[in-house]
Design an enzyme around this catalytic site. Structure first.
Site, short mmCIF file in Angstrom:
data_model
loop_
_atom_site.label_atom_id
_atom_site.label_comp_id
_atom_site.label_asym_id
_atom_site.label_seq_id
_atom_site.Cartn_x
_atom_site.Cartn_y
_atom_site.Cartn_z
N SER A 169 0.85 -1.19 0.00
CA SER A 169 0.00 0.00 0.00
C SER A 169 0.88 1.23 0.00
O SER A 169 1.97 1.23 0.58
CB SER A 169 -0.90 0.02 1.24
OG SER A 169 -1.61 1.24 1.33
N TYR A 192 -1.94 -0.33 10.15
CA TYR A 192 -2.00 -0.68 8.73
C TYR A 192 -0.73 -0.24 8.01
O TYR A 192 -0.12 -1.02 7.26
CB TYR A 192 -3.23 -0.04 8.09
CG TYR A 192 -3.45 -0.44 6.65
CD1 TYR A 192 -3.94 -1.71 6.34
CD2 TYR A 192 -3.16 0.43 5.60
CE1 TYR A 192 -4.14 -2.10 5.02
CE2 TYR A 192 -3.36 0.05 4.28
CZ TYR A 192 -3.85 -1.21 4.00
OH TYR A 192 -4.04 -1.59 2.69
#
Length: 267
Positions: free
Chosen positions: A129, A142
């Site tokens: 990501s 995350y």
């Protein structure tokens, strides 16, 4: 040339889009799901796999090899989101996120590397990501799990290169998928010191996903990488400003970049 491709988390979102696109291009695609029997509309076969369970991973990999004789490409796509003030996220949820986003992909790679080594060829694509390049407020866990996978990939590339195996990272920005509905949200607590800023940031994050790019962009990017003889270490897929934010982090002083992020999230 048609390839045998295994995609973790292939029943929805980015994984489903990638699987459908690669199937259209003539490749043999196997997706995975924790409960494949519940998926009735998949355009490619799904095998049972839970990335948090090593036995499940090994069984799925063995099933693909038994059916097709080899595995040419593995796309580590299965992952979950998580949001919240670090102080208020239960430690059990932090560990679960790393089990899915970090340790799971590691176990998948361990399971397929012997086969790829025997073939003297193979490609592993880890879906990370753009959030993994920076510590984002209320997405600390995350960012950390995806950033850790980026670094593991960098190291492992060098360890397996002599065996003819390539490994690369693909970092997507915001895409219009169901990730927001599946992520763990630390609850908004009335009276919490974080109630207002976290609430505002959570709303902004959900809006970003809802207005995100078409997942087919990721599918096209993955297909190009599969056709590349010597893939790069890192790829970024997303709108210009999301990719440019990584460049800014490299060139701006830390506190200037931090201030820029805080202004963006209105903190």
């Amino acid at each position: 040339m048609s390839k045998i491709i295994l995609i973790t988390g292939g029943s929805s979102g980015i994984g489903k889009s990638i699987g459908e696109f690669l199937t259209q291009k003539g490749h043999t695609v196997y997706g995975t799901s924790r409960n494949p029997e519940r998926i009735t509309n998949s355009k490619f076969p799904l095998v049972a796999l839970d990335v948090r369970n090593v036995e499940s991973i090994e069984k799925a990999v063995a099933e693909v090899i038994a059916k097709s004789g080899r595995i040419d490409v593995v796309i580590n796509n299965a992952g979950v989101g998580i949001t919240g003030p670090l102080e208020e996220i239960p430690t059990s949820e932090i560990k679960n996120n790393f089990e899915t986003n970090f340790f799971g992909p590691i176990e998948v790679m361990k399971a397929v590397l012997p086969q790829m080594r025997s073939q003297k060829s193979g490609l592993i694509i880890n879906i990370t990501s753009i959030a993994g390049y920076m510590g984002l407020p209320y997405r600390s866990v995350y960012s950390a799990s995806k950033g850790a996978l980026e670094l593991i990939t960098e190291a492992l590339r060098m360890e397996v290169k002599e065996f003819g195996i390539h490994i690369t990272n693909v970092a997507p920005g915001d895409f219009a998928t169901n990730i927001a509905s599946g992520r763990f949200h630390a609850p908004l607590i009335n009276g919490s010191a974080y109630e207002k800023p976290y609430g505002n940031t959570l709303k902004m994050m959900d809006e970003h996903v809802d207005s995100g790019s078409n997942p087919n962009e990721m599918a096209i990017a993955i297909h190009k990488i599969i056709q590349t003889p010597n893939p790069k270490v890192h790829y970024k897929v997303g709108v210009f400003m999301q990719k440019f934010s990584i460049v800014l982090k490299r060139i701006l002083p830390d506190k200037v970049y931090e201030k820029m992020l805080m202004n963006h999230y209105k903190l």
